[in-house]
Design a protein around this motif. Structure first.
Motif, PDB file in Angstrom:
ATOM      1  N   LEU A   3       0.827  -1.199   0.000  1.00  0.00           N
ATOM      2  CA  LEU A   3       0.000   0.000   0.000  1.00  0.00           C
ATOM      3  C   LEU A   3       0.869   1.260   0.000  1.00  0.00           C
ATOM      4  N   THR A   4       1.966   1.238   0.748  1.00  0.00           N
ATOM      5  CA  THR A   4       2.878   2.390   0.795  1.00  0.00           C
ATOM      6  C   THR A   4       3.494   2.650  -0.571  1.00  0.00           C
ATOM      7  N   GLN A   5       3.959   1.599  -1.240  1.00  0.00           N
ATOM      8  CA  GLN A   5       4.543   1.766  -2.571  1.00  0.00           C
ATOM      9  C   GLN A   5       3.505   2.310  -3.547  1.00  0.00           C
ATOM     10  N   ALA A   6       2.281   1.799  -3.456  1.00  0.00           N
ATOM     11  CA  ALA A   6       1.212   2.270  -4.349  1.00  0.00           C
ATOM     12  C   ALA A   6       0.906   3.742  -4.102  1.00  0.00           C
ATOM     13  N   LEU A   7       0.870   4.163  -2.834  1.00  0.00           N
ATOM     14  CA  LEU A   7       0.623   5.566  -2.501  1.00  0.00           C
ATOM     15  C   LEU A   7       1.719   6.453  -3.074  1.00  0.00           C
ATOM     16  N   ILE A   8       2.967   6.052  -2.862  1.00  0.00           N
ATOM     17  CA  ILE A   8       4.096   6.837  -3.374  1.00  0.00           C
ATOM     18  C   ILE A   8       4.014   6.960  -4.886  1.00  0.00           C
ATOM     19  N   GLU A   9       3.811   5.853  -5.567  1.00  0.00           N
ATOM     20  CA  GLU A   9       3.792   5.863  -7.028  1.00  0.00           C
ATOM     21  C   GLU A   9       2.639   6.688  -7.579  1.00  0.00           C
ATOM     22  N   GLU A  10       1.436   6.447  -7.098  1.00  0.00           N
ATOM     23  CA  GLU A  10       0.277   7.166  -7.642  1.00  0.00           C
ATOM     24  C   GLU A  10       0.331   8.659  -7.341  1.00  0.00           C
ATOM     25  N   ALA A  11       0.693   9.003  -6.113  1.00  0.00           N
ATOM     26  CA  ALA A  11       0.766  10.422  -5.758  1.00  0.00           C
ATOM     27  C   ALA A  11       1.834  11.132  -6.581  1.00  0.00           C
ATOM     28  N   THR A  12       2.983  10.483  -6.757  1.00  0.00           N
ATOM     29  CA  THR A  12       4.082  11.117  -7.494  1.00  0.00           C
ATOM     30  C   THR A  12       3.760  11.219  -8.976  1.00  0.00           C
ATOM     31  N   LYS A  13       3.133  10.193  -9.531  1.00  0.00           N
ATOM     32  CA  LYS A  13       2.748  10.234 -10.949  1.00  0.00           C
ATOM     33  C   LYS A  13       1.811  11.392 -11.234  1.00  0.00           C
ATOM     34  N   LYS A  14       0.864  11.626 -10.339  1.00  0.00           N
ATOM     35  CA  LYS A  14      -0.183  12.617 -10.595  1.00  0.00           C
ATOM     36  C   LYS A  14       0.226  14.047 -10.265  1.00  0.00           C
ATOM     37  N   SER A  15       1.260  14.204  -9.468  1.00  0.00           N
ATOM     38  CA  SER A  15       1.677  15.546  -9.078  1.00  0.00           C
ATOM     39  C   SER A  15       2.599  16.132 -10.141  1.00  0.00           C
ATOM     40  N   GLY A  72      -1.813  20.558  -1.186  1.00  0.00           N
ATOM     41  CA  GLY A  72      -1.366  20.138   0.142  1.00  0.00           C
ATOM     42  C   GLY A  72      -0.473  18.908   0.064  1.00  0.00           C
ATOM     43  N   ARG A  73       0.304  18.687   1.121  1.00  0.00           N
ATOM     44  CA  ARG A  73       1.192  17.529   1.181  1.00  0.00           C
ATOM     45  C   ARG A  73       0.392  16.238   1.244  1.00  0.00           C
ATOM     46  N   LEU A  74       0.792  15.255   0.438  1.00  0.00           N
ATOM     47  CA  LEU A  74       0.169  13.937   0.470  1.00  0.00           C
ATOM     48  C   LEU A  74       1.046  12.907   1.153  1.00  0.00           C
ATOM     49  N   VAL A  75       2.316  12.871   0.774  1.00  0.00           N
ATOM     50  CA  VAL A  75       3.229  11.870   1.315  1.00  0.00           C
ATOM     51  C   VAL A  75       4.660  12.389   1.212  1.00  0.00           C
ATOM     52  N   THR A  76       5.471  12.008   2.179  1.00  0.00           N
ATOM     53  CA  THR A  76       6.902  12.303   2.152  1.00  0.00           C
ATOM     54  C   THR A  76       7.630  10.975   2.198  1.00  0.00           C
ATOM     55  N   TRP A  77       8.538  10.765   1.233  1.00  0.00           N
ATOM     56  CA  TRP A  77       9.237   9.482   1.150  1.00  0.00           C
ATOM     57  C   TRP A  77      10.738   9.667   0.976  1.00  0.00           C
ATOM     58  N   SER A  78      11.461   8.655   1.440  1.00  0.00           N
ATOM     59  CA  SER A  78      12.916   8.649   1.310  1.00  0.00           C
ATOM     60  C   SER A  78      13.294   8.064  -0.043  1.00  0.00           C
ATOM     61  N   ALA A  79      14.316   8.628  -0.652  1.00  0.00           N
ATOM     62  CA  ALA A  79      14.735   8.178  -1.978  1.00  0.00           C
ATOM     63  C   ALA A  79      16.228   7.880  -2.013  1.00  0.00           C
ATOM     64  N   ARG A  80      16.572   6.895  -2.826  1.00  0.00           N
ATOM     65  CA  ARG A  80      17.967   6.637  -3.181  1.00  0.00           C
ATOM     66  C   ARG A  80      18.219   7.382  -4.488  1.00  0.00           C
ATOM     67  N   VAL A  81      19.272   8.144  -4.527  1.00  0.00           N
ATOM     68  CA  VAL A  81      19.592   8.946  -5.709  1.00  0.00           C
ATOM     69  C   VAL A  81      20.477   8.127  -6.637  1.00  0.00           C
ATOM     70  N   GLY A  82      20.123   8.118  -7.890  1.00  0.00           N
ATOM     71  CA  GLY A  82      20.949   7.497  -8.912  1.00  0.00           C
ATOM     72  C   GLY A  82      21.179   8.483 -10.038  1.00  0.00           C
ATOM     73  N   GLU A  83      22.324   8.387 -10.671  1.00  0.00           N
ATOM     74  CA  GLU A  83      22.619   9.254 -11.813  1.00  0.00           C
ATOM     75  C   GLU A  83      23.125   8.377 -12.945  1.00  0.00           C
ATOM     76  N   GLY A 128      11.227   2.924   0.228  1.00  0.00           N
ATOM     77  CA  GLY A 128      10.164   2.232   0.949  1.00  0.00           C
ATOM     78  C   GLY A 128       9.766   2.919   2.237  1.00  0.00           C
ATOM     79  N   ALA A 129      10.588   3.826   2.745  1.00  0.00           N
ATOM     80  CA  ALA A 129      10.285   4.514   4.000  1.00  0.00           C
ATOM     81  C   ALA A 129       9.514   5.804   3.722  1.00  0.00           C
ATOM     82  N   THR A 130       8.485   6.023   4.512  1.00  0.00           N
ATOM     83  CA  THR A 130       7.746   7.286   4.441  1.00  0.00           C
ATOM     84  C   THR A 130       7.830   7.972   5.793  1.00  0.00           C
ATOM     85  N   SER A 131       7.628   9.259   5.788  1.00  0.00           N
ATOM     86  CA  SER A 131       7.633  10.045   7.031  1.00  0.00           C
ATOM     87  C   SER A 131       6.209  10.473   7.328  1.00  0.00           C
ATOM     88  N   SER A 132       5.901  10.583   8.604  1.00  0.00           N
ATOM     89  CA  SER A 132       4.582  11.105   8.943  1.00  0.00           C
ATOM     90  C   SER A 132       4.563  12.598   8.638  1.00  0.00           C
TER      91      SER A 132
END
Length: 168
Positions: A3-15, A72-83, A128-132
Motif C-alpha cells: 500500500l505504501t509503494q502504491a501511494l508513493i507511485e500514484e501520488a508522485t505520478k499525478k503531481s 497540500g502535502r500527500l506523502v513524504t518518502w525517502s529516496a535513493r539517488v541514482g545518476e 520504501g520509508a515514508t515520514s509522517s
C-alpha cells in the motif's frame, strides 16, 4: 506492491511538482516524470537548479509530494539517488520521458545533446520509508531572488476597468 509503494507511485505520478531535499541546501520544487519505478528530474544550466541540493549518485534525498488539486502535502518518502551515465540505456529511456514534459525548451530539437553535455538526469527511487506528515505548516522564509513585487496600481486603472464593463 504494498500500500505504501502504491501511494508513493500514484501520488508522485499525478503531481506536477515534487519537493526534493538533499543532504544540504533547501528543499526545492522540481518538475519530474515517473518512469520505471522512480521519479526522474533533470537539472543544470538552462534547466532546474539541483546543484545546491548536494544530490550524489548513491546518496539519499527526501521527496515530498503535493496534491495536484489542492496543493497540500500527500506523502513524504525517502529516496535513493541514482545518476545514470549519459547516453546509457537507462538515461536514454528517462530522457525520452522527460523531453515530453519539458515545456518551452529553447532548443527542443537538440535537447538530448545539451542534457548529455551540460545537465544531470537524476533518478529518485523510493526506498520504501515514508515520514509522517508534520502538524505545522513548515513554511520557510522565501529564498533570495532578483524578482520584485509589482508596483502600486496606477490611479487611473480602476476607472479604465469599469469603463470596459459598461453595457451598451
Amino acid at each position: 506492491m504494498t500500500l505504501t509503494q502504491a501511494l508513493i507511485e500514484e501520488a508522485t505520478k499525478k503531481s506536477g511538482l515534487i519537493w526534493v531535499r538533499g543532504p544540504v541546501g533547501p528543499s526545492r520544487a522540481l518538475w519530474h516524470v515517473w518512469h520505471d519505478g522512480a521519479a526522474h528530474v533533470v537539472g543544470g544550466p538552462g534547466e532546474q537548479p539541483v546543484a545546491d541540493l548536494g544530490l550524489t549518485d548513491g546518496g539519499a534525498a527526501t521527496v515530498t509530494v503535493r496534491s495536484k488539486d489542492k496543493g497540500g502535502r500527500l506523502v513524504t518518502w525517502s529516496a535513493r539517488v541514482g545518476e545514470p551515465a549519459a547516453r546509457s540505456e537507462e538515461w536514454t529511456a528517462a530522457v525520452a520521458e522527460l523531453k515530453g514534459k519539458r515545456l518551452n525548451a529553447p532548443d527542443a530539437e537538440r535537447i538530448e545533446e545539451r542534457w548529455a553535455r551540460e545537465c544531470r538526469v537524476l533518478r529518485l527511487e523510493p526506498s520504501g520509508a515514508t515520514s509522517s506528515l508534520p502538524d505545522d505548516s513548515q513554511a520557510a522564509v522565501p529564498l533570495p531572488t532578483p524578482a520584485t513585487t509589482r508596483e502600486p496600481m496606477p490611479a487611473a486603472l480602476p476607472r479604465l476597468l469599469r469603463k470596459g464593463r459598461r453595457k451598451g
